[in-house]
Design a protein around this motif. Structure first.
Motif, mmCIF file in Angstrom:
data_model
loop_
_atom_site.group_PDB
_atom_site.id
_atom_site.type_symbol
_atom_site.label_atom_id
_atom_site.label_comp_id
_atom_site.label_asym_id
_atom_site.label_seq_id
_atom_site.Cartn_x
_atom_site.Cartn_y
_atom_site.Cartn_z
ATOM 1 N N ILE A 24 29.376 50.465 34.578
ATOM 2 C CA ILE A 24 30.455 50.103 35.512
ATOM 3 C C ILE A 24 31.707 50.927 35.215
ATOM 4 C CG2 ILE A 24 32.026 48.252 36.256
ATOM 5 C CD1 ILE A 24 29.774 46.309 35.988
ATOM 6 N N ASN A 33 33.620 53.311 37.759
ATOM 7 C CA ASN A 33 35.034 53.109 38.081
ATOM 8 C C ASN A 33 35.852 54.368 37.817
ATOM 9 O OD1 ASN A 33 34.591 50.552 38.912
ATOM 10 N ND2 ASN A 33 35.891 49.555 37.423
ATOM 11 N N ASP A 86 34.505 47.895 47.664
ATOM 12 C CA ASP A 86 33.478 47.194 48.430
ATOM 13 C C ASP A 86 32.847 48.063 49.509
ATOM 14 O OD1 ASP A 86 33.559 44.396 47.318
ATOM 15 O OD2 ASP A 86 35.663 44.668 47.784
ATOM 16 N N TYR A 134 39.031 30.986 46.219
ATOM 17 C CA TYR A 134 38.206 32.184 46.085
ATOM 18 C C TYR A 134 36.748 31.757 45.956
ATOM 19 C CZ TYR A 134 36.449 36.708 44.967
ATOM 20 O OH TYR A 134 35.744 37.883 45.025
ATOM 21 N N PRO A 184 33.125 33.348 45.208
ATOM 22 C CA PRO A 184 32.498 34.606 44.813
ATOM 23 C C PRO A 184 31.359 34.976 45.745
ATOM 24 C CG PRO A 184 32.035 32.875 43.199
ATOM 25 C CD PRO A 184 32.950 32.296 44.218
ATOM 26 N N GLY A 185 31.066 36.242 45.801
ATOM 27 C CA GLY A 185 30.010 36.646 46.723
ATOM 28 C C GLY A 185 29.554 38.071 46.496
ATOM 29 N N GLY A 186 29.793 38.575 45.284
ATOM 30 C CA GLY A 186 29.377 39.939 44.997
ATOM 31 C C GLY A 186 27.876 40.043 44.897
ATOM 32 N N THR A 187 27.280 39.306 43.945
ATOM 33 C CA THR A 187 25.842 39.438 43.709
ATOM 34 C C THR A 187 25.040 38.286 44.324
ATOM 35 O OG1 THR A 187 26.001 38.302 41.599
ATOM 36 C CG2 THR A 187 26.217 40.687 41.552
ATOM 37 N N PRO A 236 34.229 37.951 49.287
ATOM 38 C CA PRO A 236 33.990 39.395 49.377
ATOM 39 C C PRO A 236 33.039 39.737 50.523
ATOM 40 C CG PRO A 236 33.201 38.527 47.279
ATOM 41 C CD PRO A 236 33.735 37.374 48.054
ATOM 42 N N GLN A 265 41.921 42.313 44.558
ATOM 43 C CA GLN A 265 42.791 42.507 45.725
ATOM 44 C C GLN A 265 42.922 41.217 46.538
ATOM 45 O OE1 GLN A 265 40.161 44.222 44.849
ATOM 46 N NE2 GLN A 265 38.740 44.672 46.511
ATOM 47 N N GLY A 305 34.922 33.355 39.741
ATOM 48 C CA GLY A 305 34.661 34.738 40.138
ATOM 49 C C GLY A 305 34.276 35.569 38.926
ATOM 50 N N ASN A 306 34.078 36.843 39.163
ATOM 51 C CA ASN A 306 33.680 37.728 38.057
ATOM 52 C C ASN A 306 34.914 38.107 37.221
ATOM 53 O OD1 ASN A 306 35.025 39.668 39.529
ATOM 54 N ND2 ASN A 306 33.190 40.763 40.189
ATOM 55 N N PHE A 319 36.882 40.641 37.227
ATOM 56 C CA PHE A 319 38.038 41.194 37.956
ATOM 57 C C PHE A 319 38.849 40.066 38.603
ATOM 58 C CE2 PHE A 319 34.611 44.329 37.966
ATOM 59 C CZ PHE A 319 35.239 45.347 37.268
ATOM 60 N N ASP A 356 23.895 35.201 35.173
ATOM 61 C CA ASP A 356 24.744 36.318 34.781
ATOM 62 C C ASP A 356 24.263 36.842 33.409
ATOM 63 O OD1 ASP A 356 27.035 37.728 33.780
ATOM 64 O OD2 ASP A 356 28.330 36.530 35.057
ATOM 65 N N HIS A 395 31.592 21.257 40.333
ATOM 66 C CA HIS A 395 30.900 22.245 39.494
ATOM 67 C C HIS A 395 31.813 23.389 39.046
ATOM 68 C CE1 HIS A 395 29.232 25.296 42.753
ATOM 69 N NE2 HIS A 395 30.459 25.565 42.408
HETATM 70 P P1 NAD Z 1 32.824 38.045 42.855
HETATM 71 O O1 NAD Z 1 33.176 37.628 44.230
HETATM 72 O O2 NAD Z 1 33.450 37.317 41.742
HETATM 73 O O3 NAD Z 1 33.201 39.598 42.719
HETATM 74 C C1 NAD Z 1 32.971 40.542 43.718
HETATM 75 C C2 NAD Z 1 34.221 41.404 43.870
HETATM 76 O O4 NAD Z 1 34.569 41.997 42.620
HETATM 77 C C3 NAD Z 1 34.015 42.542 44.831
HETATM 78 O O5 NAD Z 1 34.393 42.155 46.128
HETATM 79 C C4 NAD Z 1 34.906 43.647 44.282
HETATM 80 O O6 NAD Z 1 36.116 43.705 44.975
HETATM 81 C C5 NAD Z 1 35.143 43.267 42.832
HETATM 82 N N1 NAD Z 1 34.464 44.256 41.981
HETATM 83 C C6 NAD Z 1 33.141 44.402 41.808
HETATM 84 N N2 NAD Z 1 32.882 45.454 41.009
HETATM 85 C C7 NAD Z 1 34.082 45.989 40.681
HETATM 86 C C8 NAD Z 1 34.484 47.097 39.888
HETATM 87 N N3 NAD Z 1 33.570 47.843 39.253
HETATM 88 N N4 NAD Z 1 35.794 47.360 39.765
HETATM 89 C C9 NAD Z 1 36.724 46.586 40.394
HETATM 90 N N5 NAD Z 1 36.400 45.518 41.160
HETATM 91 C C10 NAD Z 1 35.101 45.225 41.297
HETATM 92 O O7 NAD Z 1 31.237 37.992 42.778
HETATM 93 P P2 NAD Z 1 30.217 38.291 41.599
HETATM 94 O O8 NAD Z 1 30.439 39.628 41.022
HETATM 95 O O9 NAD Z 1 28.891 37.964 42.163
HETATM 96 O O10 NAD Z 1 30.571 37.256 40.440
HETATM 97 C C11 NAD Z 1 30.467 35.885 40.609
HETATM 98 C C12 NAD Z 1 30.770 35.187 39.288
HETATM 99 O O11 NAD Z 1 31.153 33.848 39.551
HETATM 100 C C13 NAD Z 1 29.580 35.129 38.342
HETATM 101 O O12 NAD Z 1 30.054 35.412 37.045
HETATM 102 C C14 NAD Z 1 29.116 33.687 38.459
HETATM 103 O O13 NAD Z 1 28.503 33.199 37.300
HETATM 104 C C15 NAD Z 1 30.432 33.006 38.697
HETATM 105 N N6 NAD Z 1 30.294 31.701 39.354
HETATM 106 C C16 NAD Z 1 30.825 30.650 38.715
HETATM 107 C C17 NAD Z 1 30.775 29.399 39.281
HETATM 108 C C18 NAD Z 1 31.423 28.252 38.563
HETATM 109 O O14 NAD Z 1 31.547 27.213 39.129
HETATM 110 N N7 NAD Z 1 31.878 28.430 37.324
HETATM 111 C C19 NAD Z 1 30.164 29.218 40.526
HETATM 112 C C20 NAD Z 1 29.645 30.324 41.187
HETATM 113 C C21 NAD Z 1 29.731 31.572 40.580
#
Ligand code: NAD
Length: 439
Positions: A24, A28, A65, A138, A140-143, A170, A199, A221-222, A224, A271, A376
């Motif tokens: 990654i 980047n 994205d 927020y 999440p919806g990346g993966t 996302p 962003q 979220g992840n 970032f 993850d 959750h």
């Molecule tokens: P995400 O929506 O958190 O992230 C996606 C966004 O991250 C993208 O739109 C992009 O803008 C940014 N991004 C991705 N790669 C990048 C890079 N290399 N540099 C800069 N920005 C970057 O979605 P995700 O990545 O699928 O992560 C979801 C996370 O949320 C997982 O860790 C999951 O375990 C967690 N989660 C937690 C819960 C909870 O309740 N605790 C519930 C659902 C998901």
């Protein structure tokens, strides 16, 4: 190994220590023209969005994205919502509706009341509980897509009575999962923006030409997203810093190794950074769970992620006894704690730090993830030592109410004047004195 070494293993790294994978980081470097840590990149994105508004959101959505937007494209339109309704499987929509209903019922029971109380000589004290004006969720919806996260954030906000709920998701090729849209609408989300990552967080924290500034940002979220929430905290409130998922299972010899292994893997598949820990006083069970986990893992569609997570953060600890097991569990302060023991309620008083506790063989973690009613969105990374699970009060604030009568104030004037003068604050003392002299 000794107890100290085990406690070290169970203590999570803080956010600042989590680093991007070399892959990654290399990608980047190509995108942004220089090598940056995740924190440096997030600071740059947040700063740019704060200064430039929509222009920076468009630039980073394009760079990260790979979606090209004009500001009018951010918002999900009525036509997109209608297409989502057409594409959705009614059985899934019905399950989401039932889940949302359970979450609403549970959170309604949490709702705190404003109160007032009478004190001496007609004085009144109290507390108003006021919902926030506008919150940003927020999702999440990346993966993967998480309609369940929509419910877990939006329903408590709506129960709290928040004025306006907006949401960021996302875009995957400019599109959003239909169930995410349907769940959001049903829960009362007014505006859904197709923006992700740092962003999205910055846009909600500072506002842009087209996106309104919110008072609080919630949701997981992840790395970032999480670092961006940390960066904007103070300009807005945030719920917590939620990291990769965790499960810690405290098991005795009565635990079923098949269930125990399945529950470990239910988090590992989230993850590569997720963690799955079993602590037991029974060495035989430990062996069986390890074998069973290997077997079940091989059959999982997401086995690559689960294997990476188990290799990195999978642990089976054999404790001397159940009291030591509970001590270790509290040191870890996990997001999810399962008690797979003969008498789980007997261990409950020993739980000091956990986001949520699941008691007994028929309360596996996914029950809480999706359906039972409790939230959750839970503290991770050992932060259950001081953070609570997301709840109705996350979306409310408290205001003190103070009303004294003249006789009530006169009675306490001397004390207040003395305290104000001790602090050298004469104007404070005067404000009390002039009222006393009016008598
Ligand atoms: P995400 O929506 O958190 O992230 C996606 C966004 O991250 C993208 O739109 C992009 O803008 C940014 N991004 C991705 N790669 C990048 C890079 N290399 N540099 C800069 N920005 C970057 O979605 P995700 O990545 O699928 O992560 C979801 C996370 O949320 C997982 O860790 C999951 O375990 C967690 N989660 C937690 C819960 C909870 O309740 N605790 C519930 C659902 C998901």
């Amino acid at each position: 190994v000794g107890e100290y070494a085990i406690e070290k293993m169970l203590t999570k790294a803080s956010f600042d220590e989590v680093e991007l994978s070399p892959k990654i980081r290399e990608a980047n470097k190509k995108t942004f023209g220089r090598d940056m840590t995740a924190a440096e990149l997030v600071r740059q994105i947040v700063g740019d969005v704060r200064r430039e508004g929509d222009a920076a959101v468009i630039r980073y959505t394009h760079l990260i994205d790979r979606v090209d937007y004009k500001p009018e494209d951010f918002l999900v339109t009525e036509a997109e919502y209608e297409a989502a309704e057409k594409a959705a499987d009614p059985a899934v929509v019905e399950s989401l509706r039932k889940a949302a209903e359970n979450v609403r019922r549970y959170h309604q029971e949490q709702k705190p009341n404003s109160w007032m109380t009478y004190r001496e000589k007609g004085s009144i004290l109290g507390q108003s509980i006021i919902p926030l004006d506008r919150v940003g969720i927020y999702v999440p919806g990346g993966t993967a897509a998480y309609p369940s996260s929509v419910i877990m954030n939006a329903v408590p906000a709506s129960v709290a009575g928040v004025g306006e709920i907006i949401m960021m998701v996302p875009p995957k090729n400019g599109k959003i999962n239909p169930y995410v849209l349907i769940a959001a609408r049903a829960a009362g989300v007014k505006k859904i923006y197709k923006i992700g990552g740092a962003q999205a967080i910055a846009a909600m924290a500072f506002g842009t030409e087209t996106i309104p500034r919110v008072d609080k940002i919630t949701g997981p979220g992840n790395i970032f997203v999480t670092l961006a929430k940390k960066e904007v905290y103070g300009h807005v409130d945030i719920d917590m810093l939620a990291g990769p998922s965790e499960i810690l299972i405290v098991a005795d010899k009565t635990a079923d190794p098949v269930y125990t292994a399945a529950d470990m893997l239910s988090q590992a598949e989230h993850d590569p950074l997720a963690s799955s820990i079993v602590i037991t006083d029974d060495a035989e069970l430990a062996e069986k769970v390890a074998k069973e986990a290997e077997k079940q893992l091989a059959a999982l569609p997401r086995r690559e992620i689960a294997q990476a997570s188990i290799d990195r953060n999978g642990l089976i600890v054999v404790a001397d006894d159940m009291m030591q097991a509970m001590r270790f569990a509290n040191v870890s302060a996990p997001e999810h704690m399962e008690l797979l023991t003969a008498q789980p309620f007997q261990l409950l008083p020993y739980v000091r730090h956990a986001g949520a506790v699941f008691l007994g063989a028929y309360s596996p973690e996914p029950l809480g993830d999706y359906f039972a009613g409790p939230n959750h969105v839970l503290p991770t990374g050992g932060t259950a030592r001081y953070y609570s699970v997301l709840n109705v009060e996350t979306f409310m604030k408290r205001t003190s109410i103070i009303s004294y009568t003249q006789p009530a104030l006169s009675d306490v004037s001397e004390d207040i004047i003395r305290l104000a003068e001790t602090e050298g604050l004469q104007a404070h003392a005067n404000a009390i004195r002039i009222r006393r002299e009016q008598k």
